[in-house]
Design a protein around this motif. Structure first.
Motif, PDB file in Angstrom:
ATOM      1  N   LYS A 131      -5.395   0.576  -7.424  1.00  0.00           N
ATOM      2  CA  LYS A 131      -5.154   1.371  -6.230  1.00  0.00           C
ATOM      3  C   LYS A 131      -5.125   2.862  -6.574  1.00  0.00           C
ATOM      4  O   LYS A 131      -4.865   3.238  -7.715  1.00  0.00           O
ATOM      5  CB  LYS A 131      -3.830   0.966  -5.576  1.00  0.00           C
ATOM      6  CG  LYS A 131      -3.830  -0.470  -5.054  1.00  0.00           C
ATOM      7  CD  LYS A 131      -2.499  -0.808  -4.401  1.00  0.00           C
ATOM      8  CE  LYS A 131      -2.496  -2.222  -3.855  1.00  0.00           C
ATOM      9  NZ  LYS A 131      -1.190  -2.559  -3.217  1.00  0.00           N
ATOM     10  N   VAL A 175      -3.829   6.747  -6.512  1.00  0.00           N
ATOM     11  CA  VAL A 175      -2.574   7.497  -6.497  1.00  0.00           C
ATOM     12  C   VAL A 175      -2.795   8.869  -5.854  1.00  0.00           C
ATOM     13  O   VAL A 175      -3.710   9.602  -6.235  1.00  0.00           O
ATOM     14  CB  VAL A 175      -2.029   7.675  -7.932  1.00  0.00           C
ATOM     15  CG1 VAL A 175      -0.765   8.539  -7.926  1.00  0.00           C
ATOM     16  CG2 VAL A 175      -1.751   6.317  -8.571  1.00  0.00           C
ATOM     17  N   ASP A 176      -1.959   9.200  -4.865  1.00  0.00           N
ATOM     18  CA  ASP A 176      -1.992  10.527  -4.219  1.00  0.00           C
ATOM     19  C   ASP A 176      -3.383  10.877  -3.669  1.00  0.00           C
ATOM     20  O   ASP A 176      -3.813  12.038  -3.729  1.00  0.00           O
ATOM     21  CB  ASP A 176      -1.554  11.626  -5.201  1.00  0.00           C
ATOM     22  CG  ASP A 176      -0.053  11.606  -5.471  1.00  0.00           C
ATOM     23  OD1 ASP A 176       0.703  11.287  -4.543  1.00  0.00           O
ATOM     24  OD2 ASP A 176       0.353  11.917  -6.599  1.00  0.00           O
ATOM     25  N   ALA A 191       4.073  16.237  -6.238  1.00  0.00           N
ATOM     26  CA  ALA A 191       4.768  14.954  -6.143  1.00  0.00           C
ATOM     27  C   ALA A 191       5.992  14.911  -7.051  1.00  0.00           C
ATOM     28  O   ALA A 191       7.056  14.412  -6.654  1.00  0.00           O
ATOM     29  CB  ALA A 191       3.810  13.825  -6.500  1.00  0.00           C
ATOM     30  N   GLU A 205       7.278   5.226  -8.335  1.00  0.00           N
ATOM     31  CA  GLU A 205       6.968   5.662  -6.980  1.00  0.00           C
ATOM     32  C   GLU A 205       5.474   5.676  -6.714  1.00  0.00           C
ATOM     33  O   GLU A 205       5.011   5.371  -5.608  1.00  0.00           O
ATOM     34  CB  GLU A 205       7.579   7.051  -6.721  1.00  0.00           C
ATOM     35  CG  GLU A 205       9.090   7.078  -6.706  1.00  0.00           C
ATOM     36  CD  GLU A 205       9.667   6.125  -5.680  1.00  0.00           C
ATOM     37  OE1 GLU A 205       9.228   6.167  -4.509  1.00  0.00           O
ATOM     38  OE2 GLU A 205      10.574   5.338  -6.038  1.00  0.00           O
ATOM     39  N   SER A 206       4.686   6.024  -7.727  1.00  0.00           N
ATOM     40  CA  SER A 206       3.231   6.046  -7.573  1.00  0.00           C
ATOM     41  C   SER A 206       2.691   4.636  -7.325  1.00  0.00           C
ATOM     42  O   SER A 206       1.796   4.438  -6.504  1.00  0.00           O
ATOM     43  CB  SER A 206       2.577   6.647  -8.823  1.00  0.00           C
ATOM     44  OG  SER A 206       2.903   8.011  -8.941  1.00  0.00           O
ATOM     45  N   ARG A 207       3.224   3.666  -8.031  1.00  0.00           N
ATOM     46  CA  ARG A 207       2.800   2.278  -7.816  1.00  0.00           C
ATOM     47  C   ARG A 207       3.114   1.825  -6.372  1.00  0.00           C
ATOM     48  O   ARG A 207       2.304   1.145  -5.732  1.00  0.00           O
ATOM     49  CB  ARG A 207       3.506   1.349  -8.797  1.00  0.00           C
ATOM     50  CG  ARG A 207       3.033   1.459 -10.234  1.00  0.00           C
ATOM     51  CD  ARG A 207       3.619   0.345 -11.079  1.00  0.00           C
ATOM     52  NE  ARG A 207       3.389   0.539 -12.496  1.00  0.00           N
ATOM     53  CZ  ARG A 207       2.246   0.253 -13.135  1.00  0.00           C
ATOM     54  NH1 ARG A 207       1.239  -0.237 -12.443  1.00  0.00           N
ATOM     55  NH2 ARG A 207       2.129   0.453 -14.430  1.00  0.00           N
ATOM     56  N   LYS A 208       4.267   2.235  -5.863  1.00  0.00           N
ATOM     57  CA  LYS A 208       4.651   1.833  -4.508  1.00  0.00           C
ATOM     58  C   LYS A 208       3.762   2.476  -3.450  1.00  0.00           C
ATOM     59  O   LYS A 208       3.419   1.843  -2.445  1.00  0.00           O
ATOM     60  CB  LYS A 208       6.106   2.245  -4.247  1.00  0.00           C
ATOM     61  CG  LYS A 208       7.138   1.492  -5.068  1.00  0.00           C
ATOM     62  CD  LYS A 208       8.523   2.055  -4.767  1.00  0.00           C
ATOM     63  CE  LYS A 208       9.587   1.475  -5.672  1.00  0.00           C
ATOM     64  NZ  LYS A 208      10.916   2.090  -5.435  1.00  0.00           N
ATOM     65  N   ALA A 209       3.397   3.751  -3.683  1.00  0.00           N
ATOM     66  CA  ALA A 209       2.681   4.508  -2.637  1.00  0.00           C
ATOM     67  C   ALA A 209       1.162   4.457  -2.769  1.00  0.00           C
ATOM     68  O   ALA A 209       0.457   4.887  -1.865  1.00  0.00           O
ATOM     69  CB  ALA A 209       3.140   5.971  -2.680  1.00  0.00           C
ATOM     70  N   ILE A 267      -2.741   3.463  -2.661  1.00  0.00           N
ATOM     71  CA  ILE A 267      -3.455   2.782  -1.566  1.00  0.00           C
ATOM     72  C   ILE A 267      -4.746   2.130  -2.076  1.00  0.00           C
ATOM     73  O   ILE A 267      -5.259   2.483  -3.123  1.00  0.00           O
ATOM     74  CB  ILE A 267      -3.776   3.763  -0.430  1.00  0.00           C
ATOM     75  CG1 ILE A 267      -4.716   4.875  -0.915  1.00  0.00           C
ATOM     76  CG2 ILE A 267      -2.514   4.311   0.166  1.00  0.00           C
ATOM     77  CD1 ILE A 267      -5.202   5.782   0.200  1.00  0.00           C
TER      78      ILE A 267
END
Length: 281
Positions: free
Chosen positions: A42, A44-45, A208, A275-279, A281
């Protein structure tokens, strides 16, 4: 097996991908780029990178040649084609191919390329050792252009000294690393990093990490600092799209935090990856 890359609307094996010798990215470094990290397949940012990409293009009087939704789909297709779990996607947009002339061509079709790089980026980091060097770049470092010879020369200076990277210095103050934003942590755990201006790249990871630090009620001061001040700091670190939060354990032969990652940087690094893993896409 070769990678599948994207060139101007087509997905191709990397060995069949070509760009015109008249492309202005090749002749004039007339182009911009972005690098987006990939975790667990996925992105990141991603939204932040697109926003900065559009700003860089606007500063060079160019436009995004596809919509942001199309760009997201291209990224996802490359992840799928290359079975990319962890690493990065590099994107470059140039003004396109035209006969060599310093004046911008009027009807050139922009060049859009993307490719993947598979590499571990989330593993715990032992820290890097840096040297200082004069900042010899042009005055618009806030635009993420492909003219990277000065940072490359500076990186090589560090490598030849047996170190990992360099912090560039202008008018006595640190601007940033060769491909990263720079930070120090004071003995009372305050984070100090240079304020945004034309002198540094407006890092997506920087934004971030500072947001995360603020949410943790950590004190942040955005101002220039010197190498001498950095050498007296409790900790130091850098941030970048694929470096995430990377500890700095030596500056010009002076060790910080006992030559190993300190507690503040270690915590920030772990939390940023979480947090990057959670957000993503």
């Amino acid at each position: 097996m070769s990678r599948t890359v994207y060139v101007n609307g087509s997905y191709l094996p990397e060995e069949k991908a070509t760009v015109s010798i008249f492309d202005r990215g090749f002749l004039f470094a007339d182009g911009v780029y972005e690098v987006t990290a990939v975790l667990d397949g996925k992105l990141v940012d991603f939204a932040g990178h697109v926003t900065r990409l559009e700003r860089s293009l606007n500063e060079l009087k160019m436009e995004l040649p596809v919509s942001s939704d199309e760009l997201l789909e291209i990224h996802r297709e490359l992840i799928k084609h290359n079975k990319l779990d962890e690493g990065a996607i590099y994107l470059q947009i140039t003004r396109g191919a035209a006969d060599r002339d310093f004046v911008f061509p009027k009807n050139a079709k922009q060049t859009l390329i993307l490719f993947t790089q598979a590499k571990p980026i989330s593993a715990p980091k032992s820290g890097i050792r840096i040297v200082s060097a004069p900042d010899i770049r042009w005055g618009r470092r806030d635009i993420k252009t492909v003219q990277l010879l000065a940072p490359s020369l500076t990186k090589m200076l560090a490598k030849e000294a047996g170190k990992d990277d360099a912090w560039m210095v202008e008018d006595g103050f640190v601007t940033e690393g060769t491909s990263c934003n720079a930070y120090i942590v004071t003995k009372d755990s305050k984070i100090i990093t240079r304020n945004l201006s034309n002198s540094i790249l407006h890092g997506i990871t920087r934004a971030a990490v500072l947001k995360l630090a603020s949410e943790l009620d950590m004190e942040i001061e955005e101002r220039p600092f010197t190498i001498d001040e950095a050498q007296q700091a409790a900790e130091a670190f850098v941030t970048a799209a694929t470096a995430f939060v990377n500890p700095v354990i030596e500056i010009d032969h002076v060790e910080l935090s006992g030559g190993k990652p300190g507690p503040v940087v270690t915590r920030l690094s772990q939390l940023y990856i979480e947090e990057s893993r959670k957000a993503a896409i």
